[in-house]
Scaffold this motif. Structure first.
Motif, PDB file in Angstrom:
ATOM      1  N   CYS A 123       1.915  30.749   1.165  1.00 25.04           N
ATOM      2  CA  CYS A 123       0.694  31.462   1.122  1.00 25.04           C
ATOM      3  C   CYS A 123       0.612  32.689   0.548  1.00 25.04           C
ATOM      4  O   CYS A 123      -0.393  33.189  -0.479  1.00 25.04           O
ATOM      5  N   LYS A 124       1.810  33.705  -0.006  1.00 26.50           N
ATOM      6  CA  LYS A 124       1.404  34.780   0.447  1.00 26.50           C
ATOM      7  C   LYS A 124       1.624  34.669  -1.095  1.00 26.50           C
ATOM      8  O   LYS A 124       0.758  35.385  -2.607  1.00 26.50           O
ATOM      9  N   GLU A 125       2.566  33.429  -1.761  1.00 26.59           N
ATOM     10  CA  GLU A 125       2.200  33.815  -3.255  1.00 26.59           C
ATOM     11  C   GLU A 125       0.865  33.545  -3.694  1.00 26.59           C
ATOM     12  O   GLU A 125       0.488  33.574  -5.311  1.00 26.59           O
ATOM     13  N   GLU A 126      -0.027  32.728  -2.888  1.00 24.63           N
ATOM     14  CA  GLU A 126      -1.170  33.006  -3.541  1.00 24.63           C
ATOM     15  C   GLU A 126      -2.202  33.409  -3.257  1.00 24.63           C
ATOM     16  O   GLU A 126      -3.760  33.073  -3.304  1.00 24.63           O
ATOM     17  N   ASN A 127      -1.776  34.518  -2.459  1.00 23.88           N
ATOM     18  CA  ASN A 127      -2.830  35.869  -1.554  1.00 23.88           C
ATOM     19  C   ASN A 127      -3.648  35.150  -0.576  1.00 23.88           C
ATOM     20  O   ASN A 127      -5.415  35.531  -0.383  1.00 23.88           O
ATOM     21  N   ILE A 128      -3.282  34.234   0.523  1.00 30.87           N
ATOM     22  CA  ILE A 128      -3.857  33.528   1.096  1.00 30.87           C
ATOM     23  C   ILE A 128      -3.544  33.943   2.813  1.00 30.87           C
ATOM     24  O   ILE A 128      -2.109  34.261   2.669  1.00 30.87           O
ATOM     25  N   SER A 129      -3.949  34.664   3.703  1.00 33.75           N
ATOM     26  CA  SER A 129      -3.371  35.511   4.788  1.00 33.75           C
ATOM     27  C   SER A 129      -3.181  34.625   5.604  1.00 33.75           C
ATOM     28  O   SER A 129      -2.851  33.577   6.198  1.00 33.75           O
ATOM     29  N   THR A 130      -2.386  35.797   6.403  1.00 29.84           N
ATOM     30  CA  THR A 130      -1.038  34.847   7.221  1.00 29.84           C
ATOM     31  C   THR A 130      -1.616  35.323   8.657  1.00 29.84           C
ATOM     32  O   THR A 130      -1.329  36.237   8.763  1.00 29.84           O
ATOM     33  N   CYS A 131      -1.133  34.913   9.905  1.00 32.64           N
ATOM     34  CA  CYS A 131      -1.748  34.798  11.144  1.00 32.64           C
ATOM     35  C   CYS A 131      -1.233  34.098  12.298  1.00 32.64           C
ATOM     36  O   CYS A 131      -0.633  32.897  11.984  1.00 32.64           O
ATOM     37  N   LEU A 132      -0.192  34.607  12.921  1.00 32.95           N
ATOM     38  CA  LEU A 132       0.515  34.000  14.215  1.00 32.95           C
ATOM     39  C   LEU A 132      -0.355  34.750  15.446  1.00 32.95           C
ATOM     40  O   LEU A 132      -0.058  35.543  15.471  1.00 32.95           O
ATOM     41  N   ASP A 133       0.171  33.239  16.350  1.00 34.99           N
ATOM     42  CA  ASP A 133      -0.390  32.778  17.071  1.00 34.99           C
ATOM     43  C   ASP A 133       0.888  32.417  18.423  1.00 34.99           C
ATOM     44  O   ASP A 133       1.351  31.868  18.343  1.00 34.99           O
ATOM     45  N   THR A 134       1.284  34.182  19.084  1.00 31.80           N
ATOM     46  CA  THR A 134       2.614  34.316  19.764  1.00 31.80           C
ATOM     47  C   THR A 134       2.206  34.664  21.173  1.00 31.80           C
ATOM     48  O   THR A 134       1.698  35.410  20.927  1.00 31.80           O
ATOM     49  N   SER A 135       3.233  34.117  22.141  1.00 22.91           N
ATOM     50  CA  SER A 135       3.640  34.809  23.142  1.00 22.91           C
ATOM     51  C   SER A 135       4.489  35.944  22.831  1.00 22.91           C
ATOM     52  O   SER A 135       4.692  37.233  24.278  1.00 22.91           O
ATOM     53  N   GLY A 136       5.312  36.415  22.194  1.00 21.50           N
ATOM     54  CA  GLY A 136       6.347  37.145  21.891  1.00 21.50           C
ATOM     55  C   GLY A 136       7.615  37.378  22.602  1.00 21.50           C
ATOM     56  O   GLY A 136       8.361  38.210  23.500  1.00 21.50           O
ATOM     57  N   CYS A 137       7.430  36.016  23.001  1.00 22.22           N
ATOM     58  CA  CYS A 137       9.180  35.426  24.186  1.00 22.22           C
ATOM     59  C   CYS A 137      10.354  35.799  23.146  1.00 22.22           C
ATOM     60  O   CYS A 137      10.955  35.474  23.741  1.00 22.22           O
ATOM     61  N   ILE A 138      10.494  35.426  21.784  1.00 21.95           N
ATOM     62  CA  ILE A 138      11.932  35.547  21.321  1.00 21.95           C
ATOM     63  C   ILE A 138      11.450  36.985  19.924  1.00 21.95           C
ATOM     64  O   ILE A 138      10.977  36.718  19.068  1.00 21.95           O
ATOM     65  N   LEU A 139      12.842  37.219  20.115  1.00 22.04           N
ATOM     66  CA  LEU A 139      12.408  38.739  18.835  1.00 22.04           C
ATOM     67  C   LEU A 139      13.937  38.341  18.186  1.00 22.04           C
ATOM     68  O   LEU A 139      15.170  38.409  19.204  1.00 22.04           O
ATOM     69  N   ASN A 140      14.899  37.726  17.765  1.00 23.11           N
ATOM     70  CA  ASN A 140      15.951  38.116  16.741  1.00 23.11           C
ATOM     71  C   ASN A 140      15.612  38.958  15.063  1.00 23.11           C
ATOM     72  O   ASN A 140      14.714  38.320  14.634  1.00 23.11           O
ATOM     73  N   GLU A 141      16.447  38.275  14.440  1.00 23.84           N
ATOM     74  CA  GLU A 141      16.913  37.895  13.056  1.00 23.84           C
ATOM     75  C   GLU A 141      15.623  37.210  12.354  1.00 23.84           C
ATOM     76  O   GLU A 141      14.801  37.495  11.146  1.00 23.84           O
ATOM     77  N   LYS A 142      15.695  36.156  12.777  1.00 24.33           N
ATOM     78  CA  LYS A 142      14.654  34.993  11.897  1.00 24.33           C
ATOM     79  C   LYS A 142      13.205  35.894  11.748  1.00 24.33           C
ATOM     80  O   LYS A 142      12.754  35.511  11.279  1.00 24.33           O
ATOM     81  N   VAL A 143      12.479  36.136  13.444  1.00 23.74           N
ATOM     82  CA  VAL A 143      11.598  36.189  14.076  1.00 23.74           C
ATOM     83  C   VAL A 143      10.796  37.276  12.881  1.00 23.74           C
ATOM     84  O   VAL A 143      10.197  38.254  12.653  1.00 23.74           O
ATOM     85  N   LEU A 144      11.988  38.437  12.713  1.00 28.54           N
ATOM     86  CA  LEU A 144      11.950  40.055  12.375  1.00 28.54           C
ATOM     87  C   LEU A 144      11.431  39.430  10.688  1.00 28.54           C
ATOM     88  O   LEU A 144      10.454  39.818   9.954  1.00 28.54           O
ATOM     89  N   LYS A 145      12.287  38.526  10.286  1.00 28.83           N
ATOM     90  CA  LYS A 145      11.984  37.785   8.309  1.00 28.83           C
ATOM     91  C   LYS A 145      10.902  37.594   8.320  1.00 28.83           C
ATOM     92  O   LYS A 145       9.681  38.051   7.448  1.00 28.83           O
ATOM     93  N   LEU A 146      10.800  36.537   9.983  1.00 28.67           N
ATOM     94  CA  LEU A 146       8.952  35.876   9.503  1.00 28.67           C
ATOM     95  C   LEU A 146       7.732  37.013   9.718  1.00 28.67           C
ATOM     96  O   LEU A 146       6.579  37.079   8.905  1.00 28.67           O
ATOM     97  N   LEU A 147       7.850  38.001  10.082  1.00 26.39           N
ATOM     98  CA  LEU A 147       7.055  39.249  10.527  1.00 26.39           C
ATOM     99  C   LEU A 147       6.753  39.842   9.000  1.00 26.39           C
ATOM    100  O   LEU A 147       5.623  40.883   8.839  1.00 26.39           O
ATOM    101  N   ASP A 148       8.098  40.399   8.489  1.00 25.61           N
ATOM    102  CA  ASP A 148       7.638  40.628   7.166  1.00 25.61           C
ATOM    103  C   ASP A 148       6.610  39.546   6.090  1.00 25.61           C
ATOM    104  O   ASP A 148       6.209  40.680   5.068  1.00 25.61           O
TER     105      ASP A 148
END
Length: 247
Positions: A94-119
């Motif tokens: 999506c970012k390569e095509e300048n399409i904005s990205t949004c997550l709908d989440t409970s925030g119940c998981i926080l690890n390295e994979k999630v941190l990369k997703l937030l980037d």
């Protein structure tokens, strides 16, 4: 990389800024007492859709003419953070095509994979489902501290955040709850909006079909008048904050 997907919505208007293509992921570790989608809890069902990021992105691109300047893609659930690697790859496309990205989440998981997703995430819709740890443990299955830790990461990364809470009559439709919610989020600069959502029971048939008890089935739906009263209470707090960005 295969993602496990519950469903798609091509023109969502309540899942982030503007008109959005919404991907609902399959699987959730929580058991919220008012969950509207119990059919998303299990990772694998007969209805689960298995797809590569590129396949999902192809669907998104077909809907791009409807996004306008504010719209884009929202990934929801279930709990999206359970499949952070898949969503990261989708968001990169999506970012390569300048399409904005949004997550709908409970925030119940926080690890390295999630941190990369937030980037590669532009906006987060973060559910603060309850305003005290005891209620979180009893009615959700995680802790308020976990969610607040997640919010702190969003603050550190300066990710635009919308806070969401479902208002249930007779449970949390009170000034005390609204006050607690405000106290939790008022000092976070990343929080741009607080949404109070009315409790609905359209999901009752899903619980019956799955032979699962609906824990909050005893509560009434939230009327338009009651939700507006709660929103007015919230506005009393947001209006008092100098240079407030809340809407």
């Amino acid at each position: 990389m295969l993602g496990k997907i519950h469903s798609f919505q091509s023109m969502g208007t309540v899942d982030g800024p503007g008109v959005r293509f919404v991907v609902f992921m399959q699987g959730c570790p929580l058991r919220c007492a008012y969950c509207h989608n119990p059919d998303t809890w299990e990772f694998d069902t007969k209805e689960t859709i298995y797809a590569q990021p590129e396949e999902v992105f192809a669907k998104i691109k077909r809907c791009r003419p409807y996004f306008g300047k504010k719209g884009g893609v929202t990934v929801s659930g279930g709990e999206v953070l359970l499949q952070a690697e898949f969503v990261t790859e989708l968001f990169k496309l999506c970012k390569e095509e300048n399409i904005s990205t949004c997550l709908d989440t409970s925030g119940c998981i926080l690890n390295e994979k999630v941190l990369k997703l937030l980037d590669v995430t532009d906006t987060v819709l973060l559910d603060i489902k309850m305003t005290d740890t005891e209620s979180y443990k009893e009615y959700v299955g995680t802790t308020l501290e976990q969610v607040m830790s997640f919010l702190q990461v969003l603050e550190n990364k300066k990710i635009n955040t919308w806070i969401r809470q479902v208002i249930v009559p007779g449970f949390n439709d009170s000034q005390e709850n609204i006050s607690k919610l405000w106290e939790l989020v008022k000092d976070f600069k990343c929080v741009k909006k607080i949404e109070l959502l009315p409790f609905r029971k359209l999901c009752s048939d899903k619980y019956k079909a799955l032979n699962i008890e609906f824990p909050f089935g005893k509560y009434s739906e939230c009327s338009p008048e009651r939700i507006e009263e709660m929103r007015s209470l919230l506005e009393n707090y947001t209006n008092k904050k100098p240079n407030s960005t809340f809407k």
